[in-house]
Design an enzyme around this catalytic site. Structure first.
Site, PDB file in Angstrom:
ATOM      1  N   ARG A  49      37.414  50.551   8.418  1.00  0.00           N
ATOM      2  CA  ARG A  49      36.468  51.927   7.507  1.00  0.00           C
ATOM      3  C   ARG A  49      36.324  50.855   6.004  1.00  0.00           C
ATOM      4  O   ARG A  49      36.511  51.138   5.323  1.00  0.00           O
ATOM      5  CB  ARG A  49      37.151  53.017   7.296  1.00  0.00           C
ATOM      6  CG  ARG A  49      36.457  53.797   8.081  1.00  0.00           C
ATOM      7  CD  ARG A  49      37.064  55.500   8.259  1.00  0.00           C
ATOM      8  NE  ARG A  49      36.466  56.515   8.002  1.00  0.00           N
ATOM      9  CZ  ARG A  49      36.171  57.431   9.078  1.00  0.00           C
ATOM     10  NH1 ARG A  49      36.975  56.638  10.036  1.00  0.00           N
ATOM     11  NH2 ARG A  49      35.980  58.229   8.558  1.00  0.00           N
ATOM     12  N   ARG A  98      29.001  71.239  12.149  1.00  0.00           N
ATOM     13  CA  ARG A  98      29.655  70.177  13.699  1.00  0.00           C
ATOM     14  C   ARG A  98      31.055  71.432  13.932  1.00  0.00           C
ATOM     15  O   ARG A  98      31.134  71.734  13.055  1.00  0.00           O
ATOM     16  CB  ARG A  98      30.090  68.816  12.958  1.00  0.00           C
ATOM     17  CG  ARG A  98      30.701  68.587  13.940  1.00  0.00           C
ATOM     18  CD  ARG A  98      30.843  66.516  13.414  1.00  0.00           C
ATOM     19  NE  ARG A  98      31.900  66.187  12.839  1.00  0.00           N
ATOM     20  CZ  ARG A  98      32.453  64.956  11.916  1.00  0.00           C
ATOM     21  NH1 ARG A  98      31.688  64.026  12.398  1.00  0.00           N
ATOM     22  NH2 ARG A  98      32.900  64.715  11.096  1.00  0.00           N
ATOM     23  N   ARG A 110      34.531  62.966   1.494  1.00  0.00           N
ATOM     24  CA  ARG A 110      34.975  61.558   2.207  1.00  0.00           C
ATOM     25  C   ARG A 110      33.201  60.456   2.256  1.00  0.00           C
ATOM     26  O   ARG A 110      33.659  59.644   2.285  1.00  0.00           O
ATOM     27  CB  ARG A 110      34.823  62.603   3.978  1.00  0.00           C
ATOM     28  CG  ARG A 110      36.084  63.125   4.022  1.00  0.00           C
ATOM     29  CD  ARG A 110      35.446  63.603   5.307  1.00  0.00           C
ATOM     30  NE  ARG A 110      35.119  63.410   6.356  1.00  0.00           N
ATOM     31  CZ  ARG A 110      34.850  64.168   7.597  1.00  0.00           C
ATOM     32  NH1 ARG A 110      34.477  65.483   7.448  1.00  0.00           N
ATOM     33  NH2 ARG A 110      34.078  62.932   8.751  1.00  0.00           N
ATOM     34  N   LYS A 168      28.143  58.968  14.718  1.00  0.00           N
ATOM     35  CA  LYS A 168      28.585  57.505  15.487  1.00  0.00           C
ATOM     36  C   LYS A 168      28.871  58.074  17.098  1.00  0.00           C
ATOM     37  O   LYS A 168      28.992  57.736  17.669  1.00  0.00           O
ATOM     38  CB  LYS A 168      29.917  57.050  14.500  1.00  0.00           C
ATOM     39  CG  LYS A 168      28.738  56.581  13.052  1.00  0.00           C
ATOM     40  CD  LYS A 168      30.365  55.622  13.147  1.00  0.00           C
ATOM     41  CE  LYS A 168      31.300  56.641  12.508  1.00  0.00           C
ATOM     42  NZ  LYS A 168      31.303  57.642  10.705  1.00  0.00           N
TER      43      LYS A 168
END
Ligand code: AMP
Length: 213
Positions: free
Chosen positions: A88, A127, A171, A13
């Site tokens: 969310r 990441r 998550r 995203k």
């Protein structure tokens, strides 16, 4: 152009949001980046949010709704915005509808990016991020320069605390429980477009553009 980017953590995203921001010249608003900034600056909001981020849980709706409400009032949102990581939860989506409708505005599209779960884990654990400007890196495909400083702003590139394996699983579970129902929410209002995120960055971007234009 008012867009929402939807999808599990690690689907891309942030990267797609940056490309859309350049193309349409509208701000990309990442609630995760805003929260990391207020935590860094030890503001009252940051102090409230810190433990949630550390454990991979969502911060309370009221806290994030306030932050987004303030941010959308900035002049740079006049011609639109790209929301990355917000809403969310269904109550957040309802709140967003409410604040937009006060100005007779609506969302134009909700772009849902999907990828396989094993790829999510690989991407998140590789990441890296610049805490100062939010520029994203991947140790396998797009590593930071050798001196470990950001190519955009020269600050330090780090691994997010919540990109460590213990928190990633949590998550993903939170995403399935709290955020996935938003797909149905936006599908029923005819806003949802689906994009396959198992592709390279440029091709995903092209697909998004063709779906929108
Ligand atoms: P992100 O950078 O989008 O992965 O967000 C990092 C973390 O910030 C999440 O795991 C949550 O703890 C928090 N967060 C970001 N956006 C929201 C939101 N819309 N609602 C609740 N918590 C959020």
């Amino acid at each position: 152009m008012r867009l929402v980017l939807l999808g599990a953590p690690g689907v891309g995203k942030g990267v797609q949001g940056n490309l859309l921001k350049e193309r349409y010249n509208i701000p990309k608003i990442s609630t995760g980046d805003i929260l990391r900034e207020v935590i860094n600056n030890k503001t009252p909001e940051g102090i409230e949010a810190e433990a949630f981020l550390r454990s991979g849980k969502l911060v309370p709706d009221s806290l994030i709704n306030n932050i987004v409400n303030k941010r959308l009032k900035n002049d740079d949102c006049e011609n639109g915005f790209i929301l990355d990581g917000y809403p969310r939860t269904v109550p957040q989506a309802e709140f967003l509808n409410e604040i937009l409708s006060k100005n007779s505005e609506t969302l134009d599209k909700v772009i849902n990016i999907e990828i396989d779960e094993n790829i999510i884990i690989k991407r998140l654990s590789n990441r890296r991020i610049c805490l100062s400007c939010g520029e994203l890196y991947n140790m396998l495909t797009d590593p930071p320069p050798e001196d470990g400083v950001c190519r955009v702003c020269g600050e330090k590139v780090i691994q997010r605390e919540d990109d460590k394996p213990e928190t990633i699983k949590n998550r993903i579970e939170v995403y399935k429980k709290e955020t996935q129902p938003l797909k149905e929410f936006y599908e029923s209002s005819g806003l949802l477009v689906e994009v396959d995120g198992n592709n390279d960055i440029r091709n995903i971007h092209k697909n998004i553009i063709s779906l929108m234009e």
